[in-house]
Design an enzyme around this catalytic site. Structure first.
Site, short mmCIF file in Angstrom:
data_model
loop_
_atom_site.label_atom_id
_atom_site.label_comp_id
_atom_site.label_asym_id
_atom_site.label_seq_id
_atom_site.Cartn_x
_atom_site.Cartn_y
_atom_site.Cartn_z
CB CYS A 1 0.44 3.92 -2.68
SG CYS A 1 2.73 3.74 -1.38
CB CYS B 1 1.60 6.79 0.89
SG CYS B 1 2.55 6.08 -0.50
CG ASP B 2 -2.22 6.10 1.77
OD1 ASP B 2 -1.72 6.68 2.41
OD2 ASP B 2 -2.74 5.51 1.22
#
Length: 308
Positions: free
Chosen positions: A130, A133-134
């Site tokens: 992701c 997300c990261d």
């Protein structure tokens, strides 16, 4: 007792809940994790109608969830067992048991993994699925994106805002992504390419420090690493797997995807499947939403045809 239970709260499930609830059907949406499904972790959603103002996947998911909750009940629980036969269906979760006359399956899909040595070991320690997300955790590092479809290229483009460089690793010498997306990555000066290559191994100590690639044509291996031993990031976007294990041996499937007709009907009366859960040609948020609308409308007609 509900008229309709929707298992899964992605774009398909949320749209089904919206249409079902607006039809005055008692509707329940059950989601195990986060509303919006995979789209919630997408950096930009520029191809969904009406998403120009704030095109992040999370923002779009939150708007869909908020709208659906105006018309349907919503719980965050994990479905552990279903009984689909008969006029009354049963859904057991880790917290409760529910019954309904109609079930709409919208369990979506999960990220496919590389299944190579080191992938599981370094998950969340250099290996991610992701970008949204990261991505911020890889500020100033060299990033490697594995895949050649729309998602891989779109996320690679997004990751250039964080990475010192971004390299796309693809097993072919041409991308299967749409023309505009391919043009965008090829025009981005921070993006490089490793064509005809696959990842054979992921190595490191506490974080990912090396990638072993194999050329699919010559079988030659190549080790990618930084001379100073600094960590690198690996983002994997190589497709999805339908999350239909719960319905195995209950419904007709092909390669794990539930078979439906154009009305989203499965081979069991009163059971519908929508979005990435079912076999279809195009898997996009907008087609998932379309599936949800169709399923809710056809479920309403099914309920009206029965004498309960």
């Amino acid at each position: 007792m509900y008229d309709i239970i929707i298992i899964g709260g992605g774009p398909a499930g949320l749209t089904a809940g919206l249409y079902a609830g607006r039809s005055k059907l008692k509707t329940l949406i059950i989601e195990k994790d986060i509303a919006g499904g995979q789209i919630s972790g997408t950096a930009y959603v520029e191809n969904y109608p009406g998403s120009i103002e704030n095109p992040t996947g999370m923002a779009l998911s939150e708007r869909m969830e908020e709208q659906a909750k105006q018309y349907a009940d919503f719980v965050f629980e994990k479905v552990e067992e279903v009984k689909l036969d008969g006029e009354i269906k049963t859904v057991k979760t880790d917290s409760n048991e529910y019954q309904a006359k109609v079930i709409i399956i919208s369990t979506g899909a999960r990220h496919r993994k590389l299944d190579v040595k080191g992938e599981e070991e370094f998950a969340n320690r250099g290996v991610s699925y992701c970008a949204t997300c990261d991505g911020p955790f890889y500020q100033g590092l060299d990033i490697y994106v594995v895949g050649g479809g729309d998602s891989a290229l779109e996320e690679a483009n997004y990751l250039t805002r964080y990475g010192k460089s971004v390299t796309i690793i693809h097993r072919r010498d041409e991308f299967r992504a749409s023309g505009v997306v391919v043009e965008n990555v090829k025009n981005n000066p921070k993006i490089m390419f490793e064509y005809n290559s696959v990842v054979k191994e992921i190595r490191g100590d506490k974080e990912v420090e090396e990638l072993v690639l194999e050329n699919v044509k010559t079988k030659e291996e190549k080790v990618i690493k930084n001379e100073d031993g600094s960590p690198i990031g690996v983002f994997v976007f190589v497709g999805n797997i339908a999350q239909t294990e719960l319905f195995k041996d209950m419904l007709k499937m092909e390669n794990g995807y539930i078979l439906t007709d154009d009305d989203m009907k499965t081979d069991i009366e009163g059971v519908f499947a929508v979005g990435d859960t079912r076999k279809k040609s195009v898997r996009q948020a907008v087609t998932a939403a379309s599936d949800g609308c169709v399923a809710a409308v056809m479920a309403n007609r099914y309920l009206e045809s029965k004498s309960w």
